[in-house]
Motif scaffolding. Structure first.
Motif, PDB file in Angstrom:
ATOM      1  N   PRO A 122       0.840  -1.262  -0.042  1.00 42.58           N
ATOM      2  CA  PRO A 122      -0.124   0.135   0.029  1.00 42.58           C
ATOM      3  C   PRO A 122       0.844   1.135  -0.017  1.00 42.58           C
ATOM      4  O   PRO A 122       0.549   2.422  -0.793  1.00 42.58           O
ATOM      5  CB  PRO A 122      -1.047  -0.053   1.401  1.00 42.58           C
ATOM      6  N   LYS A 123       1.959   1.245   0.778  1.00 38.66           N
ATOM      7  CA  LYS A 123       2.642   2.367   0.792  1.00 38.66           C
ATOM      8  C   LYS A 123       3.261   2.768  -0.431  1.00 38.66           C
ATOM      9  O   LYS A 123       3.545   3.880  -0.923  1.00 38.66           O
ATOM     10  CB  LYS A 123       3.690   2.442   2.006  1.00 38.66           C
ATOM     11  N   SER A 124       3.670   1.837  -1.315  1.00 45.50           N
ATOM     12  CA  SER A 124       4.339   1.804  -2.500  1.00 45.50           C
ATOM     13  C   SER A 124       3.500   2.700  -3.525  1.00 45.50           C
ATOM     14  O   SER A 124       3.658   3.502  -4.179  1.00 45.50           O
ATOM     15  CB  SER A 124       5.062   0.503  -3.100  1.00 45.50           C
ATOM     16  N   ARG A 125       2.224   1.961  -3.661  1.00 45.74           N
ATOM     17  CA  ARG A 125       1.205   2.521  -4.365  1.00 45.74           C
ATOM     18  C   ARG A 125       0.799   4.044  -4.068  1.00 45.74           C
ATOM     19  O   ARG A 125       0.653   4.866  -5.046  1.00 45.74           O
ATOM     20  CB  ARG A 125      -0.168   1.542  -4.249  1.00 45.74           C
ATOM     21  N   LYS A 126       0.769   4.221  -2.951  1.00 50.33           N
ATOM     22  CA  LYS A 126       0.469   5.658  -2.276  1.00 50.33           C
ATOM     23  C   LYS A 126       1.362   6.762  -2.652  1.00 50.33           C
ATOM     24  O   LYS A 126       1.225   7.657  -3.350  1.00 50.33           O
ATOM     25  CB  LYS A 126       0.141   5.626  -1.017  1.00 50.33           C
ATOM     26  N   ASN A 127       2.857   6.184  -2.709  1.00 52.27           N
ATOM     27  CA  ASN A 127       3.918   6.988  -2.857  1.00 52.27           C
ATOM     28  C   ASN A 127       3.947   7.202  -4.432  1.00 52.27           C
ATOM     29  O   ASN A 127       3.986   8.495  -4.984  1.00 52.27           O
ATOM     30  CB  ASN A 127       5.470   6.444  -2.393  1.00 52.27           C
ATOM     31  N   LEU A 128       3.729   6.377  -5.282  1.00 46.88           N
ATOM     32  CA  LEU A 128       3.778   6.291  -6.745  1.00 46.88           C
ATOM     33  C   LEU A 128       2.722   7.267  -7.223  1.00 46.88           C
ATOM     34  O   LEU A 128       2.702   8.240  -7.963  1.00 46.88           O
ATOM     35  CB  LEU A 128       3.456   5.104  -7.509  1.00 46.88           C
ATOM     36  N   ARG A 129       1.503   7.015  -6.461  1.00 46.36           N
ATOM     37  CA  ARG A 129       0.080   7.848  -7.064  1.00 46.36           C
ATOM     38  C   ARG A 129       0.714   9.411  -6.802  1.00 46.36           C
ATOM     39  O   ARG A 129       0.235  10.207  -7.581  1.00 46.36           O
ATOM     40  CB  ARG A 129      -1.048   7.493  -6.052  1.00 46.36           C
ATOM     41  N   LEU A 130       1.039   9.882  -5.555  1.00 47.03           N
ATOM     42  CA  LEU A 130       1.303  11.101  -5.248  1.00 47.03           C
ATOM     43  C   LEU A 130       2.644  11.701  -6.080  1.00 47.03           C
ATOM     44  O   LEU A 130       2.305  12.806  -6.568  1.00 47.03           O
ATOM     45  CB  LEU A 130       1.825  11.136  -3.702  1.00 47.03           C
ATOM     46  N   LEU A 131       3.427  10.745  -6.685  1.00 44.53           N
ATOM     47  CA  LEU A 131       4.294  11.346  -7.340  1.00 44.53           C
ATOM     48  C   LEU A 131       3.854  11.352  -8.699  1.00 44.53           C
ATOM     49  O   LEU A 131       4.209  12.488  -9.377  1.00 44.53           O
ATOM     50  CB  LEU A 131       5.591  10.263  -7.602  1.00 44.53           C
TER      51      LEU A 131
END
Length: 249
Positions: A12-21
């Motif tokens: 989940p953290k990886s998806r959130k980080n990529l989405r924000l970037l």
């Protein structure tokens, strides 16, 4: 032009980080769905028909490659692989000229990968590079192929059919068994990283050869190699001992 994308990652953290970037640095890319497993991703892909997939390579017991193998029919989307493991599957990805990102994601690498993907996104058509990647995963080492990207087309060449490569500035000449020659706008260093695991040797600053295609080594005149097509390739002083050791094994 809005690029519809799906994020496939079990973290989940990886998806959130990529989405924000993507929101901050790639405003033309819209995230229309997220999946935590290949099974979820397949459903979303069929339902939403994305233009672009950000695909994690390792997801528990499964992989992004498993997902691609499971999809039936022609794939019309582009893929950017995302992984924390730079050794896992990256050779196969690079061989087919498909982009990838290492975690943690670098912003410049992300925008560069998206820009490259945008060059291929347009009217829906089969992604031949993706098709080649899937085929490569099931081939033996002697049948592996790489993508040779030229101005108007991409050709797929069996690695075992390459005799040698020669640098010319920021370009590389690639010589094949059948006498064909390609000139591509990549440096020899790019191909060195890609082909050394397949038995290629850097004999000189400007030359990379397929070890299987070496016909003989001439010791005189400083030393040089004769390849299977009769071409002569110089051996630098720094590489001489390494090459001789390899040949004499």
């Amino acid at each position: 032009m809005v690029i519809k994308s799906i994020l496939v990652d079990d973290e989940p953290k990886s998806r959130k980080n990529l989405r924000l970037l993507l929101q901050e640095y790639c405003p033309g890319v819209e995230v229309i769905g997220e999946a935590t497993s290949p099974a979820e991703a397949i459903k979303l892909i069929r339902q939403l028909q994305p233009d672009l997939l950000f695909l994690d390579i390792e997801m528990g017991a499964e992989s992004g490659f498993d997902l691609l193998r499971s999809l039936n029919g022609a794939q019309t989307f582009e893929v950017i692989f995302v992984t924390a493991f730079d050794k896992y599957g990256i050779q196969a990805v690079k061989a087919c000229a498909i982009d990838y990102l290492l975690k943690p994601i670098n912003i410049l690498e992300l925008t560069s990968a998206v820009d490259k993907a945008l060059q291929h996104i347009g009217p829906k058509k089969e992604n031949l590079r993706l098709k080649e990647l899937i085929s490569n995963l099931d081939r033996g080492e002697d049948e592996q192929r790489i993508a040779i990207a030229m101005a108007e087309k991409i050709e797929f060449v069996t690695i075992n059919n390459i005799i040698r490569l020669q640098a010319e500035g920021n370009y590389t000449h690639i010589y094949l068994n059948n006498g064909k020659k390609y000139m591509v706008s990549k440096t020899l260093k790019d191909y060195d990283d890609l082909l050394v695991p397949f038995g290629f040797l850097r004999t000189h600053q400007s030359h990379l050869v397929n070890f299987k295609k070496i016909a003989s080594y001439v010791k005189t005149e400083g030393g040089f190699i004769i390849m299977s097509d009769g071409s002569q390739v110089p051996v630098s002083r720094m590489k001489k001992d390494e090459i001789l050791k390899k040949i004499m094994i």
